[in-house]
Design a protein around this motif. Structure first.
Motif, mmCIF file in Angstrom:
data_model
loop_
_atom_site.group_PDB
_atom_site.id
_atom_site.type_symbol
_atom_site.label_atom_id
_atom_site.label_comp_id
_atom_site.label_asym_id
_atom_site.label_seq_id
_atom_site.Cartn_x
_atom_site.Cartn_y
_atom_site.Cartn_z
ATOM 1 N N LEU A 1 0.816 -1.206 0.000
ATOM 2 C CA LEU A 1 0.000 0.000 0.000
ATOM 3 C C LEU A 1 0.855 1.264 0.000
ATOM 4 O O LEU A 1 0.601 2.199 -0.770
ATOM 5 C CB LEU A 1 -0.937 -0.002 1.214
ATOM 6 C CG LEU A 1 -1.891 1.185 1.326
ATOM 7 C CD1 LEU A 1 -2.881 1.189 0.164
ATOM 8 C CD2 LEU A 1 -2.628 1.145 2.657
ATOM 9 N N ALA A 2 1.880 1.314 0.838
ATOM 10 C CA ALA A 2 2.670 2.538 0.966
ATOM 11 C C ALA A 2 3.361 2.912 -0.338
ATOM 12 O O ALA A 2 3.334 4.075 -0.768
ATOM 13 C CB ALA A 2 3.702 2.382 2.082
ATOM 14 N N SER A 3 3.974 1.931 -1.002
ATOM 15 C CA SER A 3 4.673 2.242 -2.250
ATOM 16 C C SER A 3 3.690 2.594 -3.353
ATOM 17 O O SER A 3 3.941 3.498 -4.166
ATOM 18 C CB SER A 3 5.551 1.066 -2.675
ATOM 19 O OG SER A 3 4.778 -0.084 -2.975
ATOM 20 N N GLY A 4 2.555 1.904 -3.401
ATOM 21 C CA GLY A 4 1.562 2.203 -4.420
ATOM 22 C C GLY A 4 0.969 3.586 -4.252
ATOM 23 O O GLY A 4 0.800 4.336 -5.228
ATOM 24 N N VAL A 5 0.653 3.960 -3.014
ATOM 25 C CA VAL A 5 0.098 5.295 -2.757
ATOM 26 C C VAL A 5 1.136 6.370 -3.081
ATOM 27 O O VAL A 5 0.802 7.413 -3.668
ATOM 28 C CB VAL A 5 -0.380 5.402 -1.298
ATOM 29 C CG1 VAL A 5 -0.643 6.846 -0.906
ATOM 30 C CG2 VAL A 5 -1.655 4.564 -1.103
ATOM 31 N N ALA A 6 2.393 6.129 -2.733
ATOM 32 C CA ALA A 6 3.433 7.119 -3.029
ATOM 33 C C ALA A 6 3.565 7.347 -4.532
ATOM 34 O O ALA A 6 3.691 8.497 -4.989
ATOM 35 C CB ALA A 6 4.764 6.661 -2.438
ATOM 36 N N ARG A 7 3.523 6.287 -5.309
ATOM 37 C CA ARG A 7 3.613 6.430 -6.763
ATOM 38 C C ARG A 7 2.385 7.146 -7.316
ATOM 39 O O ARG A 7 2.485 7.938 -8.263
ATOM 40 C CB ARG A 7 3.774 5.063 -7.416
ATOM 41 C CG ARG A 7 5.152 4.444 -7.223
ATOM 42 C CD ARG A 7 5.268 3.081 -7.859
ATOM 43 N NE ARG A 7 4.989 3.118 -9.300
ATOM 44 C CZ ARG A 7 4.971 2.029 -10.068
ATOM 45 N NH1 ARG A 7 5.226 0.839 -9.535
ATOM 46 N NH2 ARG A 7 4.721 2.126 -11.353
ATOM 47 N N THR A 8 1.242 6.884 -6.728
ATOM 48 C CA THR A 8 0.015 7.540 -7.181
ATOM 49 C C THR A 8 0.066 9.035 -6.891
ATOM 50 O O THR A 8 -0.276 9.857 -7.759
ATOM 51 C CB THR A 8 -1.205 6.903 -6.491
ATOM 52 O OG1 THR A 8 -1.204 5.497 -6.734
ATOM 53 C CG2 THR A 8 -2.505 7.500 -7.018
ATOM 54 N N VAL A 9 0.491 9.397 -5.697
ATOM 55 C CA VAL A 9 0.615 10.818 -5.337
ATOM 56 C C VAL A 9 1.597 11.512 -6.269
ATOM 57 O O VAL A 9 1.349 12.640 -6.732
ATOM 58 C CB VAL A 9 1.033 10.958 -3.863
ATOM 59 C CG1 VAL A 9 1.484 12.387 -3.563
ATOM 60 C CG2 VAL A 9 -0.122 10.566 -2.945
ATOM 61 N N ALA A 10 2.714 10.857 -6.577
ATOM 62 C CA ALA A 10 3.708 11.459 -7.468
ATOM 63 C C ALA A 10 3.103 11.729 -8.841
ATOM 64 O O ALA A 10 3.351 12.788 -9.450
ATOM 65 C CB ALA A 10 4.925 10.547 -7.584
ATOM 66 N N TRP A 11 2.287 10.801 -9.335
ATOM 67 C CA TRP A 11 1.660 11.002 -10.646
ATOM 68 C C TRP A 11 0.638 12.129 -10.598
ATOM 69 O O TRP A 11 0.600 12.979 -11.503
ATOM 70 C CB TRP A 11 0.995 9.710 -11.120
ATOM 71 C CG TRP A 11 0.466 9.824 -12.526
ATOM 72 C CD1 TRP A 11 1.158 9.621 -13.688
ATOM 73 C CD2 TRP A 11 -0.875 10.179 -12.919
ATOM 74 N NE1 TRP A 11 0.337 9.824 -14.774
ATOM 75 C CE2 TRP A 11 -0.911 10.168 -14.331
ATOM 76 C CE3 TRP A 11 -2.036 10.493 -12.217
ATOM 77 C CZ2 TRP A 11 -2.068 10.466 -15.060
ATOM 78 C CZ3 TRP A 11 -3.183 10.796 -12.938
ATOM 79 C CH2 TRP A 11 -3.204 10.778 -14.337
ATOM 80 N N TYR A 12 -0.194 12.147 -9.563
ATOM 81 C CA TYR A 12 -1.183 13.222 -9.424
ATOM 82 C C TYR A 12 -0.477 14.586 -9.408
ATOM 83 O O TYR A 12 -0.937 15.544 -10.044
ATOM 84 C CB TYR A 12 -1.988 13.050 -8.147
ATOM 85 C CG TYR A 12 -3.051 11.974 -8.177
ATOM 86 C CD1 TYR A 12 -3.729 11.658 -9.347
ATOM 87 C CD2 TYR A 12 -3.412 11.292 -7.007
ATOM 88 C CE1 TYR A 12 -4.705 10.680 -9.363
ATOM 89 C CE2 TYR A 12 -4.400 10.326 -7.014
ATOM 90 C CZ TYR A 12 -5.037 10.010 -8.193
ATOM 91 O OH TYR A 12 -6.025 9.048 -8.201
ATOM 92 N N ARG A 13 0.618 14.668 -8.682
ATOM 93 C CA ARG A 13 1.316 15.946 -8.603
ATOM 94 C C ARG A 13 1.957 16.309 -9.938
ATOM 95 O O ARG A 13 1.947 17.486 -10.336
ATOM 96 C CB ARG A 13 2.374 15.885 -7.496
ATOM 97 C CG ARG A 13 1.746 15.994 -6.108
ATOM 98 C CD ARG A 13 2.761 15.857 -5.004
ATOM 99 N NE ARG A 13 2.184 16.266 -3.714
ATOM 100 C CZ ARG A 13 2.677 15.925 -2.542
ATOM 101 N NH1 ARG A 13 3.764 15.147 -2.467
ATOM 102 N NH2 ARG A 13 2.094 16.341 -1.418
ATOM 103 N N ALA A 14 2.479 15.321 -10.642
ATOM 104 C CA ALA A 14 3.070 15.592 -11.948
ATOM 105 C C ALA A 14 2.021 16.099 -12.938
ATOM 106 O O ALA A 14 2.318 16.919 -13.816
ATOM 107 C CB ALA A 14 3.752 14.335 -12.492
ATOM 108 N N GLN A 15 0.778 15.619 -12.761
ATOM 109 C CA GLN A 15 -0.322 16.054 -13.624
ATOM 110 C C GLN A 15 -1.027 17.302 -13.097
ATOM 111 O O GLN A 15 -2.017 17.751 -13.679
ATOM 112 C CB GLN A 15 -1.349 14.922 -13.761
ATOM 113 C CG GLN A 15 -0.790 13.625 -14.353
ATOM 114 C CD GLN A 15 -0.272 13.818 -15.749
ATOM 115 O OE1 GLN A 15 -0.937 14.401 -16.588
ATOM 116 N NE2 GLN A 15 0.934 13.293 -16.018
ATOM 117 N N ARG A 16 -0.528 17.823 -11.970
ATOM 118 C CA ARG A 16 -1.106 18.997 -11.313
ATOM 119 C C ARG A 16 -2.563 18.777 -10.922
ATOM 120 O O ARG A 16 -3.399 19.665 -11.000
ATOM 121 C CB ARG A 16 -0.984 20.232 -12.216
ATOM 122 C CG ARG A 16 0.471 20.592 -12.527
ATOM 123 C CD ARG A 16 0.574 21.858 -13.352
ATOM 124 N NE ARG A 16 1.974 22.190 -13.604
ATOM 125 C CZ ARG A 16 2.363 23.235 -14.314
ATOM 126 N NH1 ARG A 16 1.472 24.047 -14.858
ATOM 127 N NH2 ARG A 16 3.653 23.479 -14.509
#
Length: 329
Positions: free
Chosen positions: A312-327
C-alpha cells in the motif's frame, strides 16, 4: 506492430482499459481499440493503437473492430456514481456486454475474451474474505448490473465462447481519476472517517491489477471468475493515514457515526439534484466506507500463478507522485 496477435480493447479510453491497452502494446500485440464518437483518446497518446469508432450499445458498429481478433478485452462499462438510474447501468453493463460477447462469438469465435467485472457483485463481506463461489449479493444498481453481466458472460461461455471473468477490486494508481477525490479530500483536510474508519477494504495497485487481468485472459478457465485484489485487507483509517503520509499532511481525525453520515449524504444528494452538480458524498459512498469488502485471491494464485507485488505505501506514493506531476493535487 504487424507481427503480434490482434487484440481488441473496449473501454480503451478509460483508466483500466487504457492501462490494459498499454500493457498489451508493450508485449507486442496489435492493439485495436473501440471508442465512441468524440471520446477523449489522450490516455493512449503515443501508444500504437488502431482506433475504431463504435458503441457497445450498437452491435452493428462492433464488427470491424472485433472481426479477426485473437483476443478481446471487454473493459467498457459504466462506473458507480450517485444519481444514475438503474436502467442506465443495465444498458451499458448488461446489454453492452451481451452485444460485445455475441459479436465475438459471431465474428471471432476462436478468440479468447476477458470480461471485466467487479467483486462488488458479492456485496459487503461479513465472514472474512469472500471466494468467487460466494452467492451474488449486490447492494447497489451498479453492482446488480455487473452481476447480471456476469450471467451473460457465463451464458456465452456455455455457447462456446472462451470468455473469462476477472473481478478487479478497488483499483488505484497513476492514470486514475475515479479515486482522485479521496486523495484530494485527505490532502485538503476534508476527509472524515465513518464509524472510526474500522471497515476493511483491499486496495489494488493498477500494475498488479493489469498483470492479474492479463493472466486471466491467457490462462483462465472459460466461464470462471477470478478475484484480482491487493495483497491484504486494510482499514479505511490505515488507507487514509497512508495517503496523508504520502501527501505530507496530518492524518484525518474526525469521525461520524454511519447514521449521521447517511443523513448528511442524503442532503448532499438532494442539493446535487437541485444544482445539477455531482455531490461530494453519496449514501452509496457512506456505505462503501463503512462496510467490509475483502476477497480471497487464492484461485488466481493457484490456477494462474498471479500474486500482487505492490504494498500500500509504495503504491500510494507512486500515485501521489503522478497526481502531482499532472497537477491534479
Amino acid at each position: 506492430m504487424s507481427a503480434g496477435p490482434r487484440v481488441l480493447v473496449t473501454g480503451a479510453t478509460g483508466f483500466l482499459g487504457a492501462a490494459l491497452a498499454r500493457a498489451l502494446a508493450r508485449e507486442g500485440a496489435r492493439v485495436h481499440a473501440l471508442s465512441r464518437p468524440g471520446s477523449d483518446r489522450r490516455a493512449l497518446e503515443g501508444v500504437p493503437v488502431i482506433w475504431h469508432t463504435g458503441d457497445v450499445g450498437d452491435r452493428e458498429t462492433l464488427r470491424a473492430a472485433i472481426e479477426g481478433s485473437t483476443a478481446i478485452v471487454h473493459a467498457a462499462g459504466r462506473l458507480g456514481e450517485a444519481g444514475v438510474p438503474e436502467d442506465a447501468y443495465r444498458r451499458v453493463n448488461v446489454d453492452g456486454t451481451r452485444n460485445v460477447l455475441a459479436a465475438a462469438l459471431a465474428w471471432s469465435p476462436g478468440a479468447r475474451v476477458l470480461h471485466l467485472s467487479s467483486p462488488g457483485v458479492l456485496g459487503p463481506t461479513r465472514t472474512g474474505p469472500a471466494t468467487e463461489d460466494a452467492p451474488y449479493a449486490p447492494a447497489t444498481p451498479y453492482e446488480r448490473s455487473k452481476a447480471e453481466a456476469e450471467e451473460v458472460a457465463r451464458e456465452l461461455a456455455g455457447r462456446g465462447l472462451a470468455v473469462v471473468i476477472a473481478r478487479p477490486g478497488f483499483i488505484y494508481g497513476p492514470g486514475d481519476r475515479h479515486v482522485l477525490g479521496l486523495f484530494r479530500a485527505v490532502g485538503r483536510g476534508r476527509y472524515f472517517h465513518v464509524d472510526g474508519g474500522r471497515a476493511l477494504c483491499q486496495p489494488t495497485f493498477v500494475d498488479d491489477a493489469v498483470a492479474g487481468m492479463l493472466a486471466c485472459l491467457r490462462s483462465g478457465r472459460p466461464g470462471r471468475a477470478y478475484h484480482v485484489a491487493g495483497p491484504r485487507a486494510v482499514t479505511f483509517r490505515e488507507l487514509a493515514d497512508t495517503i496523508a503520509a504520502a501527501l505530507g499532511v496530518r492524518p484525518p481525525g474526525l469521525s461520524l457515526p454511519r447514521p449521521a453520515a447517511m443523513v448528511g449524504a442524503a442532503a448532499l444528494e438532494v442539493a446535487g439534484r437541485v444544482t445539477g452538480r455531482r455531490p461530494p458524498l453519496s449514501r452509496a459512498g457512506v456505505a462503501f466506507f463503512s462496510e467490509d469488502r475483502v476477497f480471497s485471491c487464492e484461485r488466481a494464485r493457484a490456477e494462474l500463478g498471479w500474486a500482487p507485488e505492490h504494498d500500500l505505501a509504495s503504491g500510494v506514493a507512486r500515485t501521489v507522485a503522478w497526481y502531482r506531476a499532472q497537477r491534479l493535487l
